[in-house]
Motif scaffolding. Structure first.
Motif, short mmCIF file in Angstrom:
data_model
loop_
_atom_site.label_atom_id
_atom_site.label_comp_id
_atom_site.label_asym_id
_atom_site.label_seq_id
_atom_site.Cartn_x
_atom_site.Cartn_y
_atom_site.Cartn_z
N GLY B 421 26.68 33.76 34.55
CA GLY B 421 27.04 33.58 35.40
C GLY B 421 27.89 32.83 35.50
N ALA B 422 28.52 32.58 36.59
CA ALA B 422 29.59 31.77 36.95
C ALA B 422 29.93 30.25 38.34
CB ALA B 422 31.32 32.65 37.13
N SER B 423 30.67 30.11 38.34
CA SER B 423 30.15 28.92 39.61
C SER B 423 31.86 29.17 39.55
CB SER B 423 29.92 27.37 39.19
OG SER B 423 31.21 26.92 38.59
N ARG B 424 31.54 28.84 41.25
CA ARG B 424 33.41 28.68 42.19
C ARG B 424 34.08 27.78 40.80
NH1 ARG B 424 34.46 30.54 46.96
NH2 ARG B 424 32.28 30.79 47.85
N ALA B 425 34.02 26.79 40.29
CA ALA B 425 34.70 25.54 39.70
C ALA B 425 35.18 27.02 38.15
CB ALA B 425 33.85 24.33 39.42
N THR B 426 34.93 27.55 37.87
CA THR B 426 34.60 28.12 36.95
C THR B 426 35.94 29.90 37.55
OG1 THR B 426 32.63 27.99 35.73
CG2 THR B 426 34.35 29.22 35.26
N LEU B 427 35.49 30.01 38.69
CA LEU B 427 36.37 31.52 38.93
C LEU B 427 38.28 30.81 38.56
CD1 LEU B 427 34.15 32.68 41.55
CD2 LEU B 427 34.50 33.79 38.84
N GLU B 428 37.94 29.48 39.56
CA GLU B 428 39.07 29.20 39.97
C GLU B 428 39.89 28.24 38.79
OE1 GLU B 428 38.80 25.06 42.69
OE2 GLU B 428 37.90 26.37 43.34
N ARG B 429 39.15 27.89 37.54
CA ARG B 429 39.79 28.01 36.36
C ARG B 429 40.09 29.04 35.89
NH1 ARG B 429 35.54 25.03 34.16
NH2 ARG B 429 35.61 26.90 32.08
N GLN B 430 39.65 29.65 36.02
CA GLN B 430 39.89 30.75 34.76
C GLN B 430 41.21 31.63 35.87
OE1 GLN B 430 38.73 29.87 32.38
NE2 GLN B 430 37.39 30.93 31.08
N PHE B 431 40.91 32.18 36.89
CA PHE B 431 41.52 33.03 37.28
C PHE B 431 42.94 32.84 37.72
CE2 PHE B 431 37.42 34.70 37.45
CZ PHE B 431 37.59 36.15 36.01
N THR B 432 42.85 31.38 38.69
CA THR B 432 44.48 30.53 39.11
C THR B 432 45.83 31.38 38.52
OG1 THR B 432 42.93 29.24 39.85
CG2 THR B 432 44.97 28.67 40.30
N ALA B 433 46.08 31.13 37.54
CA ALA B 433 46.79 31.79 36.34
C ALA B 433 47.19 33.63 36.63
CB ALA B 433 47.59 30.94 35.00
N VAL B 456 51.86 50.86 40.02
CA VAL B 456 52.86 49.31 40.89
C VAL B 456 50.93 48.84 40.27
CG1 VAL B 456 52.56 47.94 42.83
CG2 VAL B 456 53.57 49.71 42.85
N LEU B 457 49.69 49.14 40.66
CA LEU B 457 48.66 48.58 40.64
C LEU B 457 48.21 48.26 38.77
CD1 LEU B 457 46.13 47.67 42.03
CD2 LEU B 457 45.56 50.14 41.88
N THR B 458 49.32 49.54 37.73
CA THR B 458 48.83 49.19 36.39
C THR B 458 49.42 48.21 36.43
OG1 THR B 458 48.63 51.61 36.24
CG2 THR B 458 49.62 50.14 34.69
N TYR B 459 51.09 47.53 36.93
CA TYR B 459 51.60 46.40 36.37
C TYR B 459 51.12 45.33 36.93
CZ TYR B 459 55.92 49.05 34.68
OH TYR B 459 56.76 49.22 33.95
N ALA B 460 50.27 45.19 37.92
CA ALA B 460 50.07 44.31 38.39
C ALA B 460 48.65 43.77 37.41
CB ALA B 460 49.26 44.28 40.18
N LEU B 461 47.88 44.31 37.43
CA LEU B 461 46.29 44.41 36.16
C LEU B 461 46.90 44.11 34.92
CD1 LEU B 461 44.22 47.23 38.42
CD2 LEU B 461 43.83 45.18 38.31
N GLY B 462 48.20 45.23 34.16
CA GLY B 462 48.64 45.16 32.98
C GLY B 462 49.34 43.12 33.13
N ALA B 463 49.67 42.66 34.17
CA ALA B 463 50.03 41.99 33.90
C ALA B 463 48.82 40.19 34.04
CB ALA B 463 51.41 41.33 35.41
N PHE B 464 47.98 40.61 35.01
CA PHE B 464 46.54 39.75 34.94
C PHE B 464 45.59 39.88 33.39
CE2 PHE B 464 42.30 40.41 35.91
CZ PHE B 464 41.53 38.64 37.11
N VAL B 465 45.55 41.00 32.92
CA VAL B 465 45.25 40.92 31.08
C VAL B 465 45.56 40.50 31.05
CG1 VAL B 465 43.96 42.40 29.63
CG2 VAL B 465 43.59 42.73 31.94
N ALA B 466 47.26 40.16 30.16
CA ALA B 466 47.83 39.95 29.69
C ALA B 466 47.98 38.85 29.74
CB ALA B 466 49.55 40.36 29.58
N ALA B 467 47.60 37.81 31.46
CA ALA B 467 47.72 36.27 31.33
C ALA B 467 46.78 35.49 30.37
CB ALA B 467 48.33 36.31 33.01
N THR B 468 45.58 36.37 30.62
CA THR B 468 43.99 35.96 30.45
C THR B 468 44.35 35.45 29.60
OG1 THR B 468 43.05 38.29 30.46
CG2 THR B 468 42.90 37.20 32.83
N VAL B 469 44.73 36.77 28.32
CA VAL B 469 44.80 36.49 26.88
C VAL B 469 45.96 35.61 26.71
CG1 VAL B 469 45.86 37.59 25.26
CG2 VAL B 469 44.31 38.70 26.80
#
Lengths: 145, 668
Positions: B421-433, B456-469
């Motif tokens: 499980g994640a906390s709010r702080a974890t979510l902020e740290r992991q998903f802002t960028a 458009v959603l594919t581009y947005a989600l693709g960028a999202f995943v790439a950024a997490t990597v």
């Protein structure tokens, strides 16, 4: 800034989420099955079943010898598709696909016009691993009893 | 001239006998813990594999020496067939394909016999017995008339020349790659299945069967995936329709086990970390393996109507019986042992990695089931009301595209959430960028002129995943540099070598993003123009100017072609393309051979659709400008690369014992 470091929980929300996802996917799948299903017929079946004009259908058979006509300027494509017993005149728009050949198998998608010709929106040639012409009037193997 | 035929038929029969012997001794070894019996099974298995290898070599020999007294050679080879295509005609038709399948299964069985049984005697010996039973079935198959590649043609009827391989199969070198990759992927799913069955038989539910088969599961998944992309590429480069995927039953047959296997590769991590989802994981392994057989049955029995019409043979009922046997055996064992497969606790937190894996699994299984439903629905409908229906691509597009987008979303979230499980702080740290990146991706899609929600959603989600990597890599490298004082390059290498499974997995995710972007862009932005041109005329498609320079006839020993010479200019391009219609003397159909100029931005795909058969005065040219489609193949290669990184064993720790034990003491 004080940060909330508690674990966010909620087992019931999780279970409901999974069930809701499954239900939505099931609904969408069944809906679209009905929308996207198209009659698949041989010329003989098309004749005996009396498919109404405008009903989306797929017609499979052989392109009859000597029937393929393509007008390069209007790009109108005409041929008859037959199963050895019955035949249907097909009218399409655009050059025939490279594999389309007289005497070879083809599948056309579209619908019957009021005059009994088949208006093809898509013409697919069957690309056979080993080409075998079916016997005249034969039921396709995938439907054999 | 029948030496190859005798050799092949003889070795296959001998291999069947040896396999049955090995099966017997393996069962004895498993029941009595008899090491000598196991030793003889090992040698018998290796010998059987060697014999199948000889049979395959005999078939290749017969193809290369044009031994038309064999029916398979007469049907799939001709005197004019080039050596390369002659050799790969081993898998040009059903019988040869089943022979290749048997060879791969024999190789996997020999591997389990020699390597698997070293580390884990009881489990592996039983798994070996399961593998041998399956190998025996396939060896039986290749000596029955339904799939015997060495069937003779009676002396007086032996033709002087063969028919040659199917035109489509000798038109492109990718044919050398696509079927073997797919078969390897298909067949290697048998190994996790065999170990899972062994675990059920013994009621042994540690992680051992999972650990023992982890690499097999990953490698078979990767080979299936790369094989599917290679198939899409072959279809694109050969069939001349300008597409790469049509939701044809043959394609569906390949993608279903891949989908189930993808679900397994993720859910198995939940079992390893949290001791949960055990029944589920065994079910996925059974499903993956059964789907490979189902796919082969569907495409080879002619039961579903496909645009690819393969040879129909009596193999259908045999494969169906095999499928039923596997399902009865697998599901029966699972039901029998289900009580023992209890999970340690449940999933409590919806924002934990295990919960996202659970959702991911639900979606992957839903994708598998809906593809299966669409593929089998014509059969179901016919059984119920006799209507002959076919399910078109719109069904699959409307159901699978939203599922794919949801999975892309989860691909960005899952690896970023901690277990439990994640906390709010974890979510902020992991998903802002990543969220900022997603917004940028959507803007980029709109700037490129993409329209519609899905692209458009594919581009947005693709960028999202790439950024997490990127974020994961950056953090990993930073941590190693801080800890070990390494350079950037060393830190990156360290991540890939020591945590290959995790960081290789991220590379796979990046590859999937590339595939998704390529599919979305090429589907949404392809421009097609079709015109009838005389020599010297031009047409314009998406800024490219296509001029028909000439129409000419080309004669080669094995084929005749009509070729359109096209000169492409505009948009900085300067290309010379030669789309053709090719006729092979032994085939009833002409084969369109498209002319393709591939680029990282656009592919210019040209088809000679029709031509003046008498005077060669006009030609109908179809031009498709397909953006970013090359990234589909590149993405497939990246997926394969990531899988290699994930499958490589981590380096052994350099081990220097503190005390040296005198080895000689106590020796006999």
């Amino acid at each position: 800034m004080s940060r909330d470091t508690r674990v966010i929980s909620g087992r019931r929300a999780l279970l409901l989420g999974v069930l809701a996802a499954a239900a939505v996917i099931g609904f969408v799948a069944v809906q679209n099955l009905q929308v996207a299903s198209v009659y698949y017929l041989t010329p003989t079946e098309a004749k005996t079943r009396g498919i109404a004009a405008g009903t989306p259908a797929r017609l499979g058979g052989l392109v009859e010898a000597g029937s393929l006509r393509y007008d390069p300027t209007s790009r109108e494509l005409r041929f008859t598709i037959g199963d050895g017993v019955n035949r249907v005149a097909v009218v399409g728009n655009g050059a025939p696909p490279g594999l389309l050949r007289e005497g070879a198998g083809a599948v056309v998608e579209g619908s019957f016009a009021a005059d009994g010709t088949f208006r093809a929106t898509q013409v697919l040639a069957k690309h056979d691993e080993v080409y075998q012409a079916p016997a005249p009037g034969a039921t396709p193997a995938h439907r054999a009893p | 001239m029948t030496v190859f035929g005798d050799l092949g038929a003889g070795t296959l029969r001998a291999a069947l006998v040896l396999t049955l012997l090995a099966l017997g001794t393996t069962i004895v070894a498993a029941r009595r813990h008899d090491v000598r019996a196991l030793e003889s099974s090992r040698w018998a298995t290796l010998a059987a594999f060697t014999l199948v290898l000889i049979a395959c070599a005999a078939m290749v020999g017969a193809l290369l020496t044009h031994d038309f007294s064999l029916r398979y050679v007469a049907l799939n080879n001709a005197l004019e067939t080039p050596v390369f295509f002659g050799a790969i005609s081993l898998w040009a038709a059903l019988e040869g394909s089943i022979l290749l399948w048997t060879l791969i299964l024999g190789g996997a069985t020999a591997y389990v016999a020699w390597r698997g049984t070293v580390a884990l005697p009881r489990l592996a010996v039983t798994a070996l017995a399961v593998m041998l039973a399956m190998l025996a079935f396939f060896l039986f198959l290749v000596i029955t008339p339904a799939a015997d590649p060495f069937v003779r043609i009676p002396g007086p009827e032996v033709p002087l020349n063969g028919r040659g391989p199917n035109a489509l199969l000798q038109n492109h070198p990718l044919m050398a790659l696509h079927p073997p990759l797919l078969y390897l992927g298909y067949v290697l799913t048998a190994v996790p299945f065999a170990y899972a069955m062994a675990a059920l038989i013994h009621g042994e539910f540690g992680d051992r069967w999972i650990t023992a088969t982890r690499r097999f599961a990953l490698v078979s998944w990767a080979l299936l995936g790369v094989g599917i992309v290679a198939g899409a590429w072959w279809s694109y480069a050969v069939l001349g329709w300008g597409g790469y995927w049509a939701w044809d039953p043959v394609e569906n047959a390949a993608i279903m086990p891949w989908l189930a296997s993808t679900a397994y590769l993720h859910s198995v991590m939940v079992e390893e970390k949290r001791r949960m989802l055990r029944v589920w994981n065994v079910s996925l392994v059974i499903a993956t393996f059964a789907l490979t057989i189902l796919g082969t049955f569907l495409t080879r029995s002619g039961i579903v109507n496909s645009v690819h019409s393969f040879t129909q043979s009596a193999i259908g009922p045999l494969l169906l019986a095999y499928l039923v046997a596997i399902l009865v055996f697998g599901v029966g064992l699972l039901l029998w042992r289900a009580r023992l497969l209890s999970d340690a606790g449940g999933i409590g937190a919806p924002l934990s990695r295990e919960a996202i894996f659970l959702f991911q699994n639900v979606l992957f299984v839903a994708a598998t089931v809906t593809v299966l439903l669409g593929t089998l629905y014509p059969l179901i409908a016919e059984a119920i009301n006799g209507a002959q229906l076919s399910i078109g691509a719109p069904y699959f597009d409307r159901v699978e595209v939203p599922l794919a987008l949801a999975l892309l979303f989860l691909m960005g979230i899952g690896p970023q959430l901690p277990w439990h499980g994640a906390s709010r702080a974890t979510l902020e740290r992991q998903f802002t960028a990543p969220l900022v990146a997603a917004a940028a991706g959507a803007v980029a899609a709109l700037a490129l002129g993409l329209q519609g929600v899905a692209p458009v959603l594919t581009y947005a989600l693709g960028a999202f995943v790439a950024a997490t990597v990127v974020q994961e890599y950056a953090r990993g490298v930073r941590a190693r540099r801080a800890l070990h004082g390494e350079t950037f390059g060393d830190a990156l290498r360290g991540l890939l070598r020591r945590s290959g499974r995790r960081y290789g997995g991220y590379i796979v995710h990046l590859g999937i993003v590339l595939v998704a972007l390529a599919v979305a862009t090429s589907q949404a932005r392809t421009v097609e123009v079709e015109r009838t041109l005389s020599a010297g005329d031009e047409l314009v498609a998406a800024g490219y100017v296509v001029r028909l320079a000439a129409i000419s006839d080309v004669h080669e020993p094995q084929r005749d072609s009509v070729v359109a010479d096209l000169v492409i200019t505009g948009n900085g391009a300067s290309e010379h393309l030669r789309p053709a219609l090719v006729e092979y003397p032994n085939t009833a159909q002409a084969v369109g051979s498209p002319g393709i100029a591939s680029g990282l931005r656009d592919d210019i795909y040209t088809i000679l659709a029709a031509y003046d058969t008498r005077a060669r005065s006009w030609a109908t040219i179809r031009v498709r400008v397909i953006p970013l489609v090359s990234w589909l193949w590149i993405g497939g290669a990246v997926v394969g690369l990531g899988a290699i990184v994930a499958a490589l064993p981590p380096p052994r720790r350099r081990w220097r014992p503190a005390i040296t034990i005198p080895v000689a003491v106590g020796a006999k």
